[in-house]
Design a protein around this motif. Structure first.
Motif, PDB file in Angstrom:
ATOM      1  N   ALA B 294       0.846  -1.192   0.000  1.00 51.81           N
ATOM      2  CA  ALA B 294       0.000   0.000   0.000  1.00 51.81           C
ATOM      3  C   ALA B 294       0.882   1.242   0.000  1.00 51.81           C
ATOM      4  CB  ALA B 294      -0.901  -0.006   1.239  1.00 51.81           C
ATOM      5  N   LYS B 295       0.524   2.187  -0.835  1.00 53.44           N
ATOM      6  CA  LYS B 295       1.351   3.388  -0.952  1.00 53.44           C
ATOM      7  C   LYS B 295       1.279   4.197   0.343  1.00 53.44           C
ATOM      8  CE  LYS B 295       2.046   7.401  -3.923  1.00 53.44           C
ATOM      9  NZ  LYS B 295       1.543   8.159  -5.063  1.00 53.44           N
ATOM     10  N   GLN B 296       2.466   4.556   0.845  1.00 55.61           N
ATOM     11  CA  GLN B 296       2.528   5.310   2.095  1.00 55.61           C
ATOM     12  C   GLN B 296       3.080   6.712   1.901  1.00 55.61           C
ATOM     13  OE1 GLN B 296       1.593   4.133   5.247  1.00 55.61           O
ATOM     14  NE2 GLN B 296       0.688   2.466   4.053  1.00 55.61           N
ATOM     15  N   GLY B 297       3.756   6.910   0.799  1.00 54.64           N
ATOM     16  CA  GLY B 297       4.333   8.237   0.592  1.00 54.64           C
ATOM     17  C   GLY B 297       5.011   8.316  -0.747  1.00 54.64           C
ATOM     18  N   SER B 298       5.498   9.536  -1.067  1.00 52.90           N
ATOM     19  CA  SER B 298       6.108   9.709  -2.371  1.00 52.90           C
ATOM     20  C   SER B 298       7.161  10.812  -2.266  1.00 52.90           C
ATOM     21  CB  SER B 298       5.015  10.083  -3.378  1.00 52.90           C
ATOM     22  OG  SER B 298       5.581  10.255  -4.641  1.00 52.90           O
ATOM     23  N   TYR B 299       8.227  10.677  -3.052  1.00 53.52           N
ATOM     24  CA  TYR B 299       9.291  11.683  -3.087  1.00 53.52           C
ATOM     25  C   TYR B 299       9.519  12.084  -4.529  1.00 53.52           C
ATOM     26  CZ  TYR B 299      10.465  10.208   1.678  1.00 53.52           C
ATOM     27  OH  TYR B 299      10.407   9.915   3.003  1.00 53.52           O
ATOM     28  N   SER B 300       9.875  13.350  -4.706  1.00 52.13           N
ATOM     29  CA  SER B 300      10.266  13.822  -6.032  1.00 52.13           C
ATOM     30  C   SER B 300      11.782  13.981  -6.019  1.00 52.13           C
ATOM     31  CB  SER B 300       9.581  15.156  -6.331  1.00 52.13           C
ATOM     32  OG  SER B 300       9.968  15.581  -7.616  1.00 52.13           O
ATOM     33  N   LEU B 301      12.450  13.331  -6.951  1.00 56.12           N
ATOM     34  CA  LEU B 301      13.905  13.245  -6.893  1.00 56.12           C
ATOM     35  C   LEU B 301      14.537  13.973  -8.055  1.00 56.12           C
ATOM     36  CD1 LEU B 301      14.211   9.419  -6.195  1.00 56.12           C
ATOM     37  CD2 LEU B 301      14.033  11.251  -4.501  1.00 56.12           C
ATOM     38  N   THR B 302      15.710  14.476  -7.793  1.00 59.00           N
ATOM     39  CA  THR B 302      16.566  15.040  -8.845  1.00 59.00           C
ATOM     40  C   THR B 302      17.918  14.357  -8.701  1.00 59.00           C
ATOM     41  OG1 THR B 302      15.420  17.137  -8.812  1.00 59.00           O
ATOM     42  CG2 THR B 302      17.647  17.121  -9.744  1.00 59.00           C
ATOM     43  N   ILE B 303      18.334  13.763  -9.775  1.00 58.22           N
ATOM     44  CA  ILE B 303      19.570  12.969  -9.689  1.00 58.22           C
ATOM     45  C   ILE B 303      20.516  13.436 -10.777  1.00 58.22           C
ATOM     46  CG2 ILE B 303      20.511  10.637  -9.494  1.00 58.22           C
ATOM     47  CD1 ILE B 303      17.597   9.657  -9.266  1.00 58.22           C
ATOM     48  N   ASP B 304      21.754  13.661 -10.350  1.00 55.53           N
ATOM     49  CA  ASP B 304      22.785  14.102 -11.293  1.00 55.53           C
ATOM     50  C   ASP B 304      23.151  12.963 -12.236  1.00 55.53           C
ATOM     51  OD1 ASP B 304      22.850  16.582 -10.185  1.00 55.53           O
ATOM     52  OD2 ASP B 304      24.409  16.058  -8.716  1.00 55.53           O
ATOM     53  N   PRO B 305      23.738  13.339 -13.411  1.00 53.77           N
ATOM     54  CA  PRO B 305      24.127  12.263 -14.337  1.00 53.77           C
ATOM     55  C   PRO B 305      25.197  11.353 -13.721  1.00 53.77           C
ATOM     56  CG  PRO B 305      24.913  14.421 -15.097  1.00 53.77           C
ATOM     57  CD  PRO B 305      23.999  14.661 -13.946  1.00 53.77           C
ATOM     58  N   ASN B 306      25.051  10.087 -14.016  1.00 55.33           N
ATOM     59  CA  ASN B 306      25.990   9.056 -13.529  1.00 55.33           C
ATOM     60  C   ASN B 306      26.232   9.177 -12.024  1.00 55.33           C
ATOM     61  OD1 ASN B 306      26.478   7.967 -16.150  1.00 55.33           O
ATOM     62  ND2 ASN B 306      27.719   9.775 -16.568  1.00 55.33           N
ATOM     63  N   ALA B 307      25.193   9.389 -11.278  1.00 51.35           N
ATOM     64  CA  ALA B 307      25.369   9.591  -9.830  1.00 51.35           C
ATOM     65  C   ALA B 307      24.383   8.734  -9.048  1.00 51.35           C
ATOM     66  CB  ALA B 307      25.154  11.061  -9.502  1.00 51.35           C
ATOM     67  N   LEU B 308      24.740   8.557  -7.779  1.00 51.09           N
ATOM     68  CA  LEU B 308      23.874   7.817  -6.864  1.00 51.09           C
ATOM     69  C   LEU B 308      23.155   8.821  -5.967  1.00 51.09           C
ATOM     70  CD1 LEU B 308      26.246   4.974  -5.602  1.00 51.09           C
ATOM     71  CD2 LEU B 308      24.192   4.651  -6.970  1.00 51.09           C
ATOM     72  N   LEU B 309      21.923   8.505  -5.635  1.00 46.19           N
ATOM     73  CA  LEU B 309      21.194   9.328  -4.682  1.00 46.19           C
ATOM     74  C   LEU B 309      20.679   8.420  -3.577  1.00 46.19           C
ATOM     75  CD1 LEU B 309      19.735  12.074  -3.977  1.00 46.19           C
ATOM     76  CD2 LEU B 309      17.752  11.104  -5.138  1.00 46.19           C
ATOM     77  N   LYS B 310      21.032   8.768  -2.348  1.00 47.44           N
ATOM     78  CA  LYS B 310      20.535   7.980  -1.209  1.00 47.44           C
ATOM     79  C   LYS B 310      19.348   8.725  -0.625  1.00 47.44           C
ATOM     80  CE  LYS B 310      24.812   5.696   0.194  1.00 47.44           C
ATOM     81  NZ  LYS B 310      24.389   4.327   0.076  1.00 47.44           N
ATOM     82  N   GLN B 311      18.213   8.129  -0.698  1.00 47.59           N
ATOM     83  CA  GLN B 311      16.993   8.760  -0.194  1.00 47.59           C
ATOM     84  C   GLN B 311      16.535   7.996   1.043  1.00 47.59           C
ATOM     85  OE1 GLN B 311      15.243  11.590  -1.377  1.00 47.59           O
ATOM     86  NE2 GLN B 311      14.293  11.261   0.630  1.00 47.59           N
ATOM     87  N   LYS B 312      16.560   8.716   2.174  1.00 46.39           N
ATOM     88  CA  LYS B 312      16.136   8.063   3.417  1.00 46.39           C
ATOM     89  C   LYS B 312      14.653   8.302   3.620  1.00 46.39           C
ATOM     90  CE  LYS B 312      20.495   8.048   5.789  1.00 46.39           C
ATOM     91  NZ  LYS B 312      21.251   8.350   6.985  1.00 46.39           N
ATOM     92  N   PHE B 313      14.022   7.381   4.272  1.00 47.27           N
ATOM     93  CA  PHE B 313      12.628   7.564   4.673  1.00 47.27           C
ATOM     94  C   PHE B 313      12.372   6.744   5.937  1.00 47.27           C
ATOM     95  CE2 PHE B 313      10.973   3.504   3.200  1.00 47.27           C
ATOM     96  CZ  PHE B 313      11.857   3.151   2.189  1.00 47.27           C
ATOM     97  N   VAL B 314      11.383   7.223   6.675  1.00 47.71           N
ATOM     98  CA  VAL B 314      11.113   6.620   7.991  1.00 47.71           C
ATOM     99  C   VAL B 314       9.704   6.061   7.992  1.00 47.71           C
ATOM    100  CG1 VAL B 314      10.866   7.143  10.461  1.00 47.71           C
ATOM    101  CG2 VAL B 314      12.697   8.207   9.135  1.00 47.71           C
ATOM    102  N   HIS B 315       9.580   4.947   8.668  1.00 47.42           N
ATOM    103  CA  HIS B 315       8.234   4.393   8.845  1.00 47.42           C
ATOM    104  C   HIS B 315       8.138   3.753  10.229  1.00 47.42           C
ATOM    105  CE1 HIS B 315       4.379   2.762   7.647  1.00 47.42           C
ATOM    106  NE2 HIS B 315       4.743   1.604   8.197  1.00 47.42           N
ATOM    107  N   THR B 316       7.034   3.895  10.853  1.00 44.38           N
ATOM    108  CA  THR B 316       6.817   3.276  12.161  1.00 44.38           C
ATOM    109  C   THR B 316       5.780   2.171  12.010  1.00 44.38           C
ATOM    110  OG1 THR B 316       7.275   5.375  13.240  1.00 44.38           O
ATOM    111  CG2 THR B 316       6.154   3.691  14.562  1.00 44.38           C
ATOM    112  N   PHE B 317       6.222   0.992  12.326  1.00 46.39           N
ATOM    113  CA  PHE B 317       5.312  -0.156  12.212  1.00 46.39           C
ATOM    114  C   PHE B 317       4.522  -0.292  13.504  1.00 46.39           C
ATOM    115  CE2 PHE B 317       8.680  -1.054   9.194  1.00 46.39           C
ATOM    116  CZ  PHE B 317       7.962  -1.487   8.093  1.00 46.39           C
ATOM    117  N   ARG B 318       3.271  -0.545  13.375  1.00 43.34           N
ATOM    118  CA  ARG B 318       2.413  -0.688  14.549  1.00 43.34           C
ATOM    119  C   ARG B 318       2.234  -2.155  14.922  1.00 43.34           C
ATOM    120  NH1 ARG B 318       3.164   4.000  16.646  1.00 43.34           N
ATOM    121  NH2 ARG B 318       2.720   5.693  15.189  1.00 43.34           N
TER     122      ARG B 318
END
Lengths: 300, 736
Positions: B294-318
């Motif tokens: 189930a979709k919980q969230g969304s990010y809009s990313l900008t990534i440089d050419p030939n590069a890595l992007l580390k995108q962190k996100f948090v979730h709390t499980f109940r």
């Protein structure tokens, strides 16, 4: 030590004797009727009549019977046919060959002894000549049981180690037999036909009656070998390793050619030629020959 | 002229057999004395020449029969003008079709390499002259290669069908792995000409091998090249890949650094790594986060050419239990690597059993007082200030506890350990449990070595020698030689001082040991002179891990517990040891799903529900009295798989665990390897490079083989000779 009667097989003799009794005329023919005896018998004891056949001495014609029945009969007396028979027995090394039971020499010797026995049974005399390249034994013709024993003993004592050479030995024997005789040559005839026939002619020239008994081993006659064989030649021949199957046809042709030549040669010289093989019972072989001879004689 | 199976030419020596038989028969004869030699010699003279000729003819025929037969078996071939009229096509085409997911890259021309590849493969199949002697094999090129048609086949129709039915898979590419199958197929081939057609997008990753494997792979390539070299064969690399590279891919999804435990009601941090493989910056790309689908969230990313992007996100499980996390990029030229999942087992708490070897009356005298506080500072243990739930027993009470009820067992300064306890602990660790061992003044080295080291077979990673250091804690050692790559210590990479300055006065010296793959030194002590003695040593044991700490957890052998770094160190080590092993739930396409059942989880039947909701039944296999094992190999598709337990007494299948099956991220980097580079990397691989554009018909598919069907004529001659031999033998025999 061999028994004295080795070549006088009672069985064979019995068969031949009975054969003789059954066909008395055959035996008579063998000794007298077919071969006009040059000698007269000394016996005066009448034995029986027999029908006249051309060549018989007219002195023995029973004129009384002729007068009564208009048929010609000859009076026969004991010891009427006092003839000589010389048995020429080949004792060369090749006669020693045997494939199954009897060697050719043993077979020939049995024939010789049987003929001698029968001859003497009828009060005729028989002699024996053993030879190879030369005469090895010459036993003059006589008629007595003791003489038969001497002949048999000589046959038993004969050693077969030398090669045959008919070109000389037959002439030699022919010269040594002074009186007209029946010559019975018993041999495997392992020599060239010209030499043999030349010797036989010598006998005929001296007016002997000649019978050739050609003894062949059954294997020599049929050549039944079927696998690779080394043939060690007797009488000084070298050995030969051959595939017999490949040679059989040519070999039998050679045998046939030889016997034909001998047969023709003998016929031309009025010599009886008889071929026997060691697998044939002796009495059968002899009776067959005698039957044919009788038939031929009658036809004359 | 040459021979396909020249070794069989030795059979030509059989031609001497008839001669030997002939000579032998001449020696095997019957010997007879013979009187009628005159006649025999005359017959011999007359027939000698004819007999010799007949025998010679038969002998010659028999010798020729055997020589020709050996010649036919050796499969001679001739490459000369004389042999041209006999020549037939005799090619074995090994078609290696790349079906890795990079072949699905849809370039600017709206076609995929796979479509071109199919066209090339069909072109090769069409060019084969199977009515003559051409054959083919079909191998799928992936990192789990498959021999679709392994035996040389002439059924072109089946080949076309297979090529048509096969779509792009989620597998990666490994030419080296696939070449093993190619070699096997070539070895089965009896054709004169052997050709290997590698139809691939020729991406760099497909040819990459580790340094360790380089020698082996080079030898393999040399062998394949040698097998294809004779008679105009060879290896043809059909490059059907495009030249444009623009692709975004999720290359990893994992717990954030330092996050080892996912517990309920506590925020859990994840890191998704996205790579821009293309030469152009990409902006405004949306990345969706899905928890349990189930979709919980969304990010809009900008990534440089030939590069890595580390995108962190948090979730709390109940809720405790299995969960899946998925990140998903919006569609691009290659969709297979746009999605990546991570499967976790969320715990409400981690249960820790502490076996106290020296209970004291105060915090400073108790062996584990500081340790307990570090793990759970709550005054009331039931209070949720930490995810650790601690149970403490004394040394003599250890036997009453079942370690399998705990996620971590800590042994603190025990004097001895009973054999039954050792057995129980070994079973526990082997099945995935964590064990932390502290030593101290009570530790009896001999007993421990006997029970726990057992010449390297036991849980102790090294053999204990004797206590060392500064008596009465007169001085201290720092910590050195820290392995920051170790997951338990990676947290300190940016906080090195807080770890290295921890004061330790006494420790247990251990005997040096030869390096072992299952033993890893995590940190040592900064002792003056000589190599640093180990402080923390890890031993992998079955599916679990045991860590030895050569000092005590209390103040007796140093003042370490009084420093903040102690709390962090204990938390990190214990979390590392106690955390549910997530790795086995997160696998690559083609890897098997493995699961070891606890007694409470046992059922006769399990189901695996795949990403397309297809279910497959799996039955557990008993490993020992207490353990059953499940293994499922059908993970050919990327996505989240659910392992379900099916029991008659339960109303519906119960979820046991999620498995995240992900594609090999490297495959998404569709960078091509040039022909020159390939030749320089593997000079042993002799190949012809064909840059295959769409619409170009395959060329140089088959070659006219050297006249290889001479064997048919030889066999015909053998039959004719046999007939002649029979007739002549009859003919000659009849005359005899």
């Amino acid at each position: 030590m061999a028994e004295p009667s080795k070549y006088l097989d009672p069985h064979v003799l019995n068969r031949i004797s009975r054969l003789n009794l059954r066909a008395r005329s055959v035996m008579e023919g063998f000794v007298s009727g077919l071969h006009k005896s040059p000698y007269h018998g000394f016996s005066v004891e009448f034995a029986q009549h027999r029908e006249y056949t051309p060549g018989d001495d007219l002195r023995f014609l029973d004129w009384k019977v002729y007068g009564r029945s208009d048929r010609l009969y000859i009076k026969q007396y004991e010891q009427e046919t006092n003839l000589r028979a010389y048995i020429l027995l080949d004792a060369s090394e090749s006669m020693d060959y045997k494939s199954e039971n009897l060697s050719k020499f043993d077979y020939a010797a049995t024939c010789a002894a049987s003929i001698a026995y029968l001859t003497m049974e009828q009060q005729d005399s028989a002699g024996l000549v053993l030879f190879d390249r030369q005469v090895t034994k010459f036993v003059h013709a006589q008629c007595s049981p003791a003489h038969l024993k001497v002949m048999v003993t000589e046959m038993e004592a004969a050693k077969t180690t030398e090669k045959t050479d008919f070109s000389h030995v037959l002439h030699d024997i022919a010269e040594r037999i002074k009186q007209k005789s029946i010559i019975v040559l018993i041999s495997d005839l392992m020599d060239n036909p010209e030499s043999i026939l030349s010797g036989l002619q010598h006998f005929r020239h001296k007016r002997n009656d000649v019978i050739v008994i050609h003894v062949l081993d059954e294997y020599e006659a049929r050549f039944p070998f079927d696998r690779m064989t080394r043939f060690d030649g007797l009488e000084g021949y070298p050995h030969l390793i051959v595939d017999p199957k490949a040679l059989r046809e040519a070999y039998l042709e050679e045998v046939s050619k030889f016997t034909s030549e001998m047969r023709r040669g003998c016929l031309a010289q009025r010599v009886d030629y008889v071929q026997v093989t060691t697998d044939q019972p002796i009495e059968v072989a002899m009776s067959s020959y005698l039957a044919r001879r009788m038939a031929r004689t009658r036809a004359k | 002229m040459g021979f396909l199976h020249s070794g069989l030419l030795w059979f030509a020596a059989a031609g001497s057999i008839p001669i030997l038989i002939h000579l032998f028969n001449r020696q095997r004869y019957k010997r007879v004395q013979w009187a009628a030699m005159e006649w025999l010699l005359a017959a011999m003279k007359k027939t000698r020449r004819r007999m010799q000729l007949e025998n010679l003819i038969l002998l010659l025929i028999r010798v020729l029969v055997l020589v020709f037969l050996a010649g036919a078996l050796a499969r001679p071939f001739m490459q000369s003008a004389f042999a041209t009229p006999f020549a037939e096509s005799n090619t074995h085409a090994v078609i290696v079709l790349d079906v890795s997911y990079s072949m699905d890259y849809r370039g600017p021309d709206r076609t995929t390499p796979m479509e071109k590849g199919r066209q090339v493969a069909n072109g090769i199949l069409n060019a084969l002259k199977t009515t003559e002697n051409d054959r083919f094999s079909l191998i799928l090129l992936t990192d789990s290669p498959e021999s679709l048609i392994g035996e040389p086949s002439s059924n072109v129709e089946n080949g076309r069908r297979q090529v048509g039915e096969r779509g792009v898979t989620d597998y990666g590419t490994s030419v080296a792995e696939t070449m093993e199958l190619v070699r096997d197929a070539l070895k089965k081939s009896t054709n004169m000409v052997k050709k290997v057609f590698i139809i691939t997008d020729n991406q760099r990753h497909a040819w990459t091998v580790s340094e360790k494997d380089r020698t082996r792979v080079s030898e393999l390539y040399r062998e394949v090249s040698d097998l294809t070299a004779p008679n105009g064969g060879g290896i043809l690399v059909y490059d059907v890949g495009g030249n444009v590279v623009d692709n975004l891919g999720v290359v990893s999804l994992d717990l954030a650094d330092g996050q080892k435990v996912i517990a309920t009601d506590q925020p859990s941090e994840f890191t998704a790594t996205i790579r821009n493989h293309g030469p152009i910056q990409v902006s405004g790309v949306s990345m969706n986060i899905l928890i349990d689908g189930a979709k919980q969230g969304s990010y809009s990313l900008t990534i440089d050419p030939n590069a890595l992007l580390k995108q962190k996100f948090v979730h709390t499980f109940r809720d405790p239990g299995p969960h899946s996390i998925t990140v998903e990029l919006e569609a691009d030229a290659l969709s297979h690597d746009n999605r990546r999942s991570f499967a976790v087992n969320v715990r409400d708490a981690l249960r820790v059993l502490i076996v106290n070897g020296e209970r004291g009356t105060s915090t400073s005298t108790d062996e584990v007082a500081f340790l307990k506080t570090a793990l759970n500072p709550s005054i009331d243990q039931r209070e949720r200030l930490s995810h650790f739930l601690i149970t403490e027993v004394l040394e003599n009470g250890f036997m009453r506890e079942d370690p399998r009820k705990f996620d971590l067992v800590i042994l603190a300064n025990l004097e001895t350990i009973a054999p039954e306890e050792v057995t129980s602990l070994e079973e526990y660790v082997r099945s995935g449990g964590g064990l932390l061992m502290f030593l101290g003044d009570k530790t009896e080295a001999y007993t421990w070595n006997q029970a726990m080291f057992r010449n390297g077979e036991g849980l102790l990673p090294c053999e204990l020698e004797k206590p060392a250091g500064y008596p009465d804690n007169r001085d201290v050692f720092g910590i050195t030689g820290v392995d920051y790559d170790h997951p338990a210590l990676s947290f300190f990479r940016d906080l090195k001082a807080s770890l290295t300055r921890l004061p330790i006065s006494q420790y247990y010296a251990v005997k040096p040991w030869d390096p072992r793959p299952d033993v890893r030194v995590m940190a040592g002590l900064n002792v003056p002179g000589g190599a640093p003695p180990p402080l923390l040593v890890e031993r992998r044991f079955g599916r679990g891990r045991a860590v030895l700490c050569t000092t005590a957890p209390d103040l007796e052998w140093g003042l370490m517990p009084k420093f903040p770094g102690y709390v962090m160190l204990m938390d990190q080590i214990c979390s590392y040891l106690a955390a549910p092993v997530q790795r086995f739930r997160n696998i690559e396409v083609g890897e098997p799903m493995e699961y070891t059942l606890r007694a409470t989880e046992f059922a006769k039947k399990f189901e695996v529900v795949g990403p397309r909701q297809t279910s497959s039944e799996v039955s557990p296999v008993q490993v020992n009295d207490q353990a059953w094992h499940l293994s499922f190999g059908g993970t050919s598709e990327a996505g989240v798989y659910a392992l379900m337990r099916v029991r008659d007494d339960e109303p519906a299948p119960a979820l046991v665990s999620y498995y995240a099956v992900n594609v090999n991220a490297d495959e998404g980097f569709v960078e091509k390897l040039s022909e020159q580079e390939l030749r320089s990397i593997f000079p042993q691989l002799k190949f012809t490079y064909v840059d295959q554009g769409l619409g170009t018909e395959p060329k140089a598919i088959t070659v006219k083989a050297p006249a290889s069907n001479i064997w048919k004529y030889l066999l015909g001659a053998v039959l004719a000779l046999l007939l002649a031999e029979t007739v002549l033998a009859q003919l000659f025999g009849a005359r005899r």
